[in-house]
Design a protein around this motif. Sequence first.
Motif, short mmCIF file in Angstrom:
data_model
loop_
_atom_site.label_atom_id
_atom_site.label_comp_id
_atom_site.label_asym_id
_atom_site.label_seq_id
_atom_site.Cartn_x
_atom_site.Cartn_y
_atom_site.Cartn_z
N UNK B 75 12.83 -2.49 25.40
CA UNK B 75 12.21 -1.95 26.60
C UNK B 75 10.70 -2.19 26.59
N UNK B 78 10.16 -5.83 27.36
CA UNK B 78 10.49 -6.12 28.77
C UNK B 78 9.35 -5.64 29.68
N UNK B 79 8.72 -4.50 29.32
CA UNK B 79 7.72 -3.91 30.20
C UNK B 79 6.29 -4.28 29.85
N UNK B 95 15.33 -8.07 28.38
CA UNK B 95 15.85 -7.31 29.51
C UNK B 95 17.37 -7.42 29.60
N UNK B 99 22.15 -2.28 27.11
CA UNK B 99 22.01 -1.35 28.23
C UNK B 99 20.65 -0.69 28.10
N UNK B 100 20.23 0.09 29.10
CA UNK B 100 18.94 0.78 28.96
C UNK B 100 18.85 1.58 27.66
N UNK B 102 20.38 1.16 24.84
CA UNK B 102 20.26 0.27 23.68
C UNK B 102 18.85 -0.31 23.62
N UNK B 103 18.34 -0.75 24.77
CA UNK B 103 17.00 -1.35 24.80
C UNK B 103 15.93 -0.35 24.44
N UNK B 104 16.16 0.92 24.76
CA UNK B 104 15.15 1.94 24.48
C UNK B 104 14.92 2.18 23.00
N UNK B 187 26.01 -6.06 32.18
CA UNK B 187 25.40 -5.20 31.17
C UNK B 187 26.41 -4.98 30.05
N UNK B 188 25.92 -4.49 28.92
CA UNK B 188 26.79 -4.18 27.79
C UNK B 188 27.74 -5.32 27.48
#
Lengths: 423, 290, 157
Positions: B75, B78-79, B95, B99-100, B102-104, B187-188
């Motif tokens: 994340x 990506x940001x 990105x 999933x969000x 997992x990325x977090x 996703x996923x």
Amino acid sequence: MSQLKVVGQNVKKKDVKEKVLGTAIFAADIKMDGMLYGKTLRSKVPHGIVKKINVSQALELPGVHAVLTEQDIPGVNKAGIIVKDEPVLVGIGQRIRKIGDPLAIVAAETEEIAEAALDLIEVEVEELPAVFSPLDAMKDDAPKLYEKGNIMAVRRIVKGDVAEAFKNCDVIVEQDYTTSMVEHAYIETEAGVAKMEGDVVNVWVCTQNPHYDRKDVAYNLNIGLNQARIIQTTTGGGFGGKLDVTVHVHVALLAKATKRPVKMVYSRRESISNTVKRHPFIMKYKTGCDKDGKLIAWQTEIIGDTGAYASYGPGTLTRAAVHATGPYEIPNVKVEAYTVYTNNPQAGAMRGFGVPQVAFAHESQMNLLAEKLGISPLEIRMKNAFIPGSITATGSKLEHSVGLKSTMESAKQAAEKVLGDKF
Amino acid sequence: MNFEYYNPKSMEELLNVLDNLRNYYFLAGGTDIVVKMKDKIVSPQNIVDLNDVQELKGISSEEDHLNIGPLATHTEIEESDLVKKYAYVLAEAAAQVGSPQIRNIGTVGGNIGNASPAADTVPALLVLDTTVQIESKNHKEEKNLLDIFKGPGKTFLTEGQVITKLKVRSIKEGEGAAFVKMGKRKALAISVINCAVWLRVDKDEIVEVRIAFGSVAPTPIRLLEVEKWLKGQKAEDDVFKQAAQMAQDAIKPIDDIRSTAEYRSTTAASLVYQGLKTALQRAREEVGNE
Amino acid sequence: MNKKLIKFTLNDKEYKVEVEPQVLLVDLIREELGLTGTKVGCGEGECGACTVIMDGKTVNSCMVLAVTVDGKKITTIEGLAKGEELHPLQKSFVEEGAVQCGFCTPGMILSSKALLDENPNPTPEEIKKGLSGNLCRCTGYAKIVKAVEKASKELNK
Ligand SMILES: Cc1cc2nc3c(=O)[nH]c(=O)nc-3n(C[C@H](O)[C@H](O)[C@H](O)COP(=O)(O)OP(=O)(O)OC[C@H]3O[C@@H](n4cnc5c(N)ncnc54)[C@H](O)[C@@H]3O)c2cc1C
Ligand code: FES
Ligand code: FES
């Protein structure tokens, strides 16, 4: 409509508030004083005869309260919805019919201890040749799962004389179709808790079938129906997959043996590999019509792989047979639907109950016929659709309203609106 | 799971812990290692949590490259404005991880350390010619990222070593890059095959190019032969098509649970073609895609 | 085992607990602290039923070791309503029929909350991306996306 309270209105689900608050209690959320955790030892081979199960080491592990095998079942050791062909635990001298067949159950202070106990159980199995394709299973020389053979049930529908009628067809389409096994994958895996209250066993469980569950619990514990109580917990999706017994009898046996509440929660892996599936079908279709597209003869053979145990197999294949010809009126029909045992995971009920599989086939047949005739897919359906007064393949007369044609008409208008010329 | 837990608070402490430790794994985001421990695929005696070592975090820019801490999450990558500007192909890959959720917590260091042939950020890092800084108690070295993968789940890192920094070459004017992933869902979905492309053009000529693939071999790979062939060619459709065919011929994928060799081979060609086209377009739009 | 003392905030309350290092955050929350609104659907990051918000970001609590939340701020589904008053997202999920069996719902609502906290006016596409780590097998997502849109409007009032 507006004066009706429920029909045609947006109604709040009864239990929705608890669900958004996170306070709804699902089976895995239940915790009781002194509660033990149950785990299942399962077969690693698809077909075989159990030669030995030694649980003595597992019993010695500190924290283990019970290790039960087939010998500890006071009742019938059988479960199943339509036919009771599924053992609750496979015992010595008995037959394993699929990977995952339960051999022993453990109750312990923690899940970790219960799991460790499973590793200490010694099992010896004489492996037998296995069969995974229903077509192979139907052959005479196939390994037999049951003494009476692998064909569990046959359902036949005959109307008119197809052999004769095919001679009069202008166009015939012959095509085979196969569909795959599907897992329901409800987000909540199977879970339940059992607790004795005097001589009554209470089972809190996620289920779609409490009244059937009650019988299986009572018959296997050899107690009266009035001594088995099934309490359905908030159930995290079922889609047909939570009609069969899974943890129910096991937690009840363990609670009775230990006199403590016992909880079992399946892991996702356990849920996927050991619970029922949508039946994979092999379908042979032969469909004929005249040069105007009017259906004359229709022949279908369906082979449904019900896996190691029947579950809802014969029901699913009956439904499939009844719907094999779609919503069309045909004077000559022959349908044969076989429910076949294999060493695959057992197949049971899933959304549509055999009908989605045949819909894929009969609708493809209609498209292929239209293509051959050079008419539109809509036209051929309009020509053959059920209307009030139609007689179905099973001989039912549709006395009242049949919405098919008007639905197709509306769909056509909607499509024209969106697609314009492209429709 | 049954392990000793170490939680060093600084680089110095970390290197000291590692100096005396055997049979351990690092815990970064844990999205690989925790699952592997739960499934009993690995059962380490020790877990070394990296999350309190500040030196392993952060993204900064230096002359011609970005310094990315291995603990940077997908994340964050990506940001990050810096990544979006100078290494957008990496942002594009990050990105598309999981999933969000997992990325977090999943990190780029973990993506490398896990050494999955399907890791999504790796092809992007490879085409940006990434160098990995590896440290142990009394030693610091830099290696090209390509040289640290040994096989599925295995790196050449030895006990006592930890990845402490990634040096990722910045994308400059006249250069462009792209990442393309094929998965079963949006996703996923672990990549069935993934591909990154970077190139530099001078007017119509390809001056330099790098192509990397994931999920077509036991480790992520570069297509050095195809890169060599492309050098000096015209940056045009026909050339890209030929390169795509060469790429397809060069790789030897296998059948596995996610896909077949045949599907991967065929798809590889179109990924290279798409990648080259997009990279060229971006090179011509100057730096960055924002 | 060598237990570790950790301090963290859960739904605005301070907690100090001793945990064994292999305990997962989801088990700490569900088993030790008794908050069972956080669900387990897969145990390996695929379904999002165990989603909680950690320092403003969603994580799958089934793969986070509890020791690592020392000093962090966690929100679970139980932390959203104010007494009897539902959070706007909870309200819109009820009103839009975005709940069927309800097993995915806590995770869905928390992913939606984290999304709206960062991006108060998401497009339907952004909502879908924000919820892409949460599986629902019952409702078909359309109503869930609608519910998030509705809550976003409500929160922006
Ligand atoms: C549901 C799910 C979906 C996923 N989807 C994707 C996907 O789409 N694409 C993809 O690429 N991956 C995917 N992954 C895999 C995983 O999320 C990524 O590989 C992630 O980047 C791992 O990072 P982490 O920080 O969680 O690693 P960890 O699990 O903490 O560590 C992984 C490995 O790296 C080692 N390691 C960590 N940091 C270092 C370091 N600094 N130096 C040396 N070694 C180190 C560890 O020892 C360990 O062996 C998915 C995982 C899950 C559970
Ligand atoms: S239970 Fe954690 S993601 Fe499914
Ligand atoms: S409502 Fe049942 S899984 Fe979403």
